[in-house]
Write a protein that holds these residues in place. Structure first.
Motif, PDB file in Angstrom:
ATOM      1  N   LEU A   1       0.820  -1.096  -0.090  1.00 50.10           N
ATOM      2  CA  LEU A   1       0.009  -0.183  -0.102  1.00 50.10           C
ATOM      3  C   LEU A   1       0.976   1.389   0.009  1.00 50.10           C
ATOM      4  CD1 LEU A   1      -2.827  -0.937   2.558  1.00 50.10           C
ATOM      5  CD2 LEU A   1      -3.047  -0.992   0.103  1.00 50.10           C
ATOM      6  N   LEU A   2       1.759   1.111   0.795  1.00 51.30           N
ATOM      7  CA  LEU A   2       2.726   2.514   0.765  1.00 51.30           C
ATOM      8  C   LEU A   2       3.612   2.447  -0.473  1.00 51.30           C
ATOM      9  CD1 LEU A   2       4.140   2.107   4.518  1.00 51.30           C
ATOM     10  CD2 LEU A   2       2.342   3.598   3.652  1.00 51.30           C
ATOM     11  N   VAL A   3       4.033   1.539  -0.861  1.00 50.81           N
ATOM     12  CA  VAL A   3       4.638   1.628  -2.215  1.00 50.81           C
ATOM     13  C   VAL A   3       3.849   2.292  -3.391  1.00 50.81           C
ATOM     14  CG1 VAL A   3       5.698   0.449  -3.997  1.00 50.81           C
ATOM     15  CG2 VAL A   3       6.425  -0.063  -1.650  1.00 50.81           C
ATOM     16  N   THR A   4       2.332   1.760  -3.166  1.00 55.09           N
ATOM     17  CA  THR A   4       1.384   2.120  -4.278  1.00 55.09           C
ATOM     18  C   THR A   4       1.248   3.741  -4.095  1.00 55.09           C
ATOM     19  OG1 THR A   4       0.430   0.066  -4.261  1.00 55.09           O
ATOM     20  CG2 THR A   4      -0.800   2.042  -5.117  1.00 55.09           C
ATOM     21  N   LEU A   5       1.219   4.183  -3.085  1.00 54.37           N
ATOM     22  CA  LEU A   5       1.019   5.582  -2.617  1.00 54.37           C
ATOM     23  C   LEU A   5       1.950   6.139  -3.109  1.00 54.37           C
ATOM     24  CD1 LEU A   5      -0.886   7.810  -1.493  1.00 54.37           C
ATOM     25  CD2 LEU A   5       0.026   7.402   0.712  1.00 54.37           C
ATOM     26  N   ASP A   6       3.335   5.853  -2.971  1.00 55.65           N
ATOM     27  CA  ASP A   6       4.621   6.663  -3.338  1.00 55.65           C
ATOM     28  C   ASP A   6       4.453   6.693  -4.983  1.00 55.65           C
ATOM     29  OD1 ASP A   6       7.287   7.964  -2.946  1.00 55.65           O
ATOM     30  OD2 ASP A   6       7.906   5.994  -3.864  1.00 55.65           O
TER      31      ASP A   6
ATOM     32  N   GLU B   1       3.120   9.626 -10.071  1.00 53.90           N
ATOM     33  CA  GLU B   1       2.929   9.673 -11.461  1.00 53.90           C
ATOM     34  C   GLU B   1       1.223  10.392 -11.694  1.00 53.90           C
ATOM     35  OE1 GLU B   1       3.934   8.414 -13.877  1.00 53.90           O
ATOM     36  OE2 GLU B   1       5.303   7.225 -13.207  1.00 53.90           O
ATOM     37  N   HIS B   2       0.451  10.599 -10.517  1.00 55.52           N
ATOM     38  CA  HIS B   2      -0.659  11.384 -10.618  1.00 55.52           C
ATOM     39  C   HIS B   2      -1.729  10.712 -11.532  1.00 55.52           C
ATOM     40  CE1 HIS B   2       0.828  15.328  -8.989  1.00 55.52           C
ATOM     41  NE2 HIS B   2       1.200  14.390  -8.195  1.00 55.52           N
ATOM     42  N   ASN B   3      -1.445   9.166 -11.888  1.00 52.37           N
ATOM     43  CA  ASN B   3      -2.126   8.527 -12.780  1.00 52.37           C
ATOM     44  C   ASN B   3      -2.481   7.106 -12.429  1.00 52.37           C
ATOM     45  OD1 ASN B   3      -2.441   6.960 -15.390  1.00 52.37           O
ATOM     46  ND2 ASN B   3      -3.197   8.879 -15.984  1.00 52.37           N
ATOM     47  N   VAL B   4      -3.448   6.660 -12.405  1.00 55.50           N
ATOM     48  CA  VAL B   4      -3.663   5.049 -11.936  1.00 55.50           C
ATOM     49  C   VAL B   4      -3.180   4.053 -12.980  1.00 55.50           C
ATOM     50  CG1 VAL B   4      -5.219   3.329 -11.747  1.00 55.50           C
ATOM     51  CG2 VAL B   4      -5.720   5.380 -10.473  1.00 55.50           C
ATOM     52  N   THR B   5      -3.165   4.497 -14.428  1.00 55.91           N
ATOM     53  CA  THR B   5      -2.717   3.419 -15.370  1.00 55.91           C
ATOM     54  C   THR B   5      -1.195   3.502 -15.145  1.00 55.91           C
ATOM     55  OG1 THR B   5      -4.635   4.003 -16.831  1.00 55.91           O
ATOM     56  CG2 THR B   5      -2.815   3.140 -17.876  1.00 55.91           C
ATOM     57  N   ARG B   6      -0.563   4.788 -15.306  1.00 55.72           N
ATOM     58  CA  ARG B   6       0.940   4.651 -15.268  1.00 55.72           C
ATOM     59  C   ARG B   6       1.463   4.132 -13.848  1.00 55.72           C
ATOM     60  NH1 ARG B   6       0.176  10.058 -17.467  1.00 55.72           N
ATOM     61  NH2 ARG B   6       0.730  10.797 -15.558  1.00 55.72           N
ATOM     62  N   ALA B   7       0.918   4.183 -12.874  1.00 56.07           N
ATOM     63  CA  ALA B   7       1.216   3.577 -11.390  1.00 56.07           C
ATOM     64  C   ALA B   7       1.213   2.118 -11.593  1.00 56.07           C
ATOM     65  CB  ALA B   7       0.336   4.067 -10.434  1.00 56.07           C
ATOM     66  N   ALA B   8      -0.013   1.657 -12.285  1.00 57.09           N
ATOM     67  CA  ALA B   8      -0.086   0.263 -12.532  1.00 57.09           C
ATOM     68  C   ALA B   8       1.175  -0.345 -13.286  1.00 57.09           C
ATOM     69  CB  ALA B   8      -1.127  -0.031 -12.968  1.00 57.09           C
TER      70      ALA B   8
ATOM     71  N   ASP C   1      -8.898  10.346   4.077  1.00 58.15           N
ATOM     72  CA  ASP C   1      -8.705  11.302   3.213  1.00 58.15           C
ATOM     73  C   ASP C   1      -8.903  10.819   1.884  1.00 58.15           C
ATOM     74  OD1 ASP C   1      -7.541  14.371   3.021  1.00 58.15           O
ATOM     75  OD2 ASP C   1      -6.629  13.171   1.614  1.00 58.15           O
ATOM     76  N   PRO C   2      -9.308  11.594   0.754  1.00 58.76           N
ATOM     77  CA  PRO C   2      -9.319  11.089  -0.795  1.00 58.76           C
ATOM     78  C   PRO C   2      -7.777  10.969  -1.299  1.00 58.76           C
ATOM     79  CG  PRO C   2     -10.727  12.768  -0.466  1.00 58.76           C
ATOM     80  CD  PRO C   2     -10.062  12.960   1.037  1.00 58.76           C
ATOM     81  N   LEU C   3      -7.091  11.752  -0.675  1.00 64.04           N
ATOM     82  CA  LEU C   3      -5.691  11.582  -1.116  1.00 64.04           C
ATOM     83  C   LEU C   3      -5.223  12.064  -2.658  1.00 64.04           C
ATOM     84  CD1 LEU C   3      -4.536   8.057   0.418  1.00 64.04           C
ATOM     85  CD2 LEU C   3      -4.152  10.338   1.380  1.00 64.04           C
ATOM     86  N   LEU C   4      -6.032  11.385  -3.433  1.00 64.63           N
ATOM     87  CA  LEU C   4      -5.893  11.772  -5.057  1.00 64.63           C
ATOM     88  C   LEU C   4      -7.189  12.191  -5.418  1.00 64.63           C
ATOM     89  CD1 LEU C   4      -3.073   9.383  -5.172  1.00 64.63           C
ATOM     90  CD2 LEU C   4      -2.737  11.422  -6.574  1.00 64.63           C
ATOM     91  N   LEU C   5      -7.221  13.242  -6.051  1.00 60.76           N
ATOM     92  CA  LEU C   5      -8.603  13.919  -6.723  1.00 60.76           C
ATOM     93  C   LEU C   5      -8.769  13.699  -8.386  1.00 60.76           C
ATOM     94  CD1 LEU C   5      -9.800  16.327  -4.033  1.00 60.76           C
ATOM     95  CD2 LEU C   5     -10.604  14.030  -4.195  1.00 60.76           C
ATOM     96  N   PRO C   6      -9.789  13.459  -8.976  1.00 58.20           N
ATOM     97  CA  PRO C   6      -9.473  13.782 -10.390  1.00 58.20           C
ATOM     98  C   PRO C   6      -9.286  15.128 -10.822  1.00 58.20           C
ATOM     99  CG  PRO C   6     -11.469  12.510  -9.676  1.00 58.20           C
ATOM    100  CD  PRO C   6     -10.982  13.093  -8.619  1.00 58.20           C
ATOM    101  N   GLY C   7      -8.553  15.264 -11.607  1.00 63.86           N
ATOM    102  CA  GLY C   7      -8.238  16.659 -12.540  1.00 63.86           C
ATOM    103  C   GLY C   7      -8.131  16.788 -13.668  1.00 63.86           C
TER     104      GLY C   7
ATOM    105  N   GLY D   1      -5.014  14.249 -15.403  1.00 63.57           N
ATOM    106  CA  GLY D   1      -4.759  13.504 -14.349  1.00 63.57           C
ATOM    107  C   GLY D   1      -5.298  13.596 -12.771  1.00 63.57           C
ATOM    108  N   MET D   2      -4.561  12.902 -11.835  1.00 57.18           N
ATOM    109  CA  MET D   2      -5.178  13.197 -10.458  1.00 57.18           C
ATOM    110  C   MET D   2      -4.121  14.119  -9.798  1.00 57.18           C
ATOM    111  SD  MET D   2      -5.802   9.206  -9.643  1.00 57.18           S
ATOM    112  CE  MET D   2      -7.395   9.327  -8.663  1.00 57.18           C
ATOM    113  N   ARG D   3      -4.687  14.755  -8.849  1.00 56.37           N
ATOM    114  CA  ARG D   3      -3.996  15.994  -8.195  1.00 56.37           C
ATOM    115  C   ARG D   3      -4.141  15.483  -6.864  1.00 56.37           C
ATOM    116  NH1 ARG D   3      -7.754  19.709  -5.996  1.00 56.37           N
ATOM    117  NH2 ARG D   3      -9.748  19.725  -7.115  1.00 56.37           N
ATOM    118  N   PRO D   4      -2.825  15.734  -5.884  1.00 61.51           N
ATOM    119  CA  PRO D   4      -3.101  15.191  -4.539  1.00 61.51           C
ATOM    120  C   PRO D   4      -3.633  16.253  -3.750  1.00 61.51           C
ATOM    121  CG  PRO D   4      -0.700  16.079  -5.049  1.00 61.51           C
ATOM    122  CD  PRO D   4      -1.549  15.832  -6.537  1.00 61.51           C
TER     123      PRO D   4
END
Length: 297
Positions: free
Chosen positions: A11-16, A21-28, A51-57, A60-63
């Protein structure tokens, strides 16, 4: 602490990676996970942190502000964890800045540490060596607590729970000043007992030792007139008086002011060992120091 128990390393590695990346696809793609797996991780992280942590923008996603607070501490924590679980780097003595702490008697200082010192300064010039007085009853505890890196002690009295390496076997000789009138040749047993002896008593005040036990088996005694706690005082006393002493051979080997002969009584020798704790056994720097000392004897 409650939230920490709910976290796992993935989970922590995923969050980092998401924060980078601000993007689920690139993170995957970076983590070699499926996109749904990343989405599941993000959902768990949102629940844990509340907390939402990352919101759609728009791009991409913004923290969130909470995610920005986590970014740097999380990166540093993962880097530290990565270093901790990585294989130990090879030890480079020329670049080392270690301070080693070893426990030894004055005998160990003279016969083990002194021969290693010149080479140690040349091979590892940035290191420091602290020599502590050996306290036999406390060796194991000091090593376990990291108060000492090494200790040098006789094998017979070494704590069994420590790692050890036999450095050499020592024997006893009879020594007195150069030109001593009673040491021109090996004395007889009767002459030996008539000489005035100095003895090392580590605990202080003793006038009998291993030599006296050997003599007692033959029904004999010798004249012990001086008892001291350290070997260095013995060497000075021998060189400036007509006293003699049964001393370890390595301590007086090649000494220009002393005459050394074989004693007329058979006194058993001993093995000198280097001792260390299991926690340091595989440490590259510790391995290097142990090998350096052993190779200079």
């Amino acid at each position: 602490m409650h939230n920490l128990r709910r976290l796992d390393l993935n989970l922590l590695v995923t969050l980092d990676v998401l924060l980078a990346e601000h993007n689920v696809t690139r993170a995957a793609e970076r983590l070699n996970f499926s996109q749904p797996s990343i989405s599941v991780h993000l959902a768990k992280l949102r629940d844990i942190f509340g907390d939402p942590l990352l919101l759609p923008g728009p791009r991409g996603m913004r923290p969130t502000a909470r995610a920005e607070e986590l970014r740097e501490p999380l990166r540093l924590a993962l880097e530290a964890l990565g270093r901790a679980v990585s294989p130990s780097a090879p030890f480079d003595p020329l670049q080392a800045r270690h301070t080693w702490r070893v426990a030894a008697t004055d005998y160990g200082e003279s016969t083990i540490l002194l021969p290693a010192m010149a080479g140690l300064r040349g091979a590892a010039p940035g290191t420091r060596l602290a020599v502590l007085e050996l306290a036999p009853a406390h060796i194991a505890r000091q090593a376990e607590q990291g108060l000492i890196d090494l200790a040098f002690h006789t094998a017979h009295d070494a704590p069994q729970e420590l790692r050890h390496r036999v450095l050499f076997r020592e024997s006893y000789v009879l020594a007195g000043r150069d030109g001593h009138p009673r040491l021109k040749r090996r004395p007889t047993l009767k002459q030996f007992c008539e000489l005035e002896h100095v003895i090392v008593s580590p605990n202080g005040g003793g006038f009998a030792g291993i030599t006296d036990k050997a003599l007692a088996q033959a029904g004999l005694t010798r004249r012990v007139v001086l008892s001291v706690p350290h070997f260095l005082f013995v060497i000075s006393a021998l060189a400036s008086t007509d006293l003699v002493a049964m001393v370890p051979e390595r301590l007086v080997r090649g000494h220009p002011g002393l005459r050394v002969v074989a004693p007329p009584v058979d006194v058993p020798g001993y093995e000198m060992t280097m001792l260390w704790h299991e926690r340091a056994h595989r440490d590259p720097a510790h391995q290097w120091l142990r090998e350096h000392i052993a190779s200079h004897l």
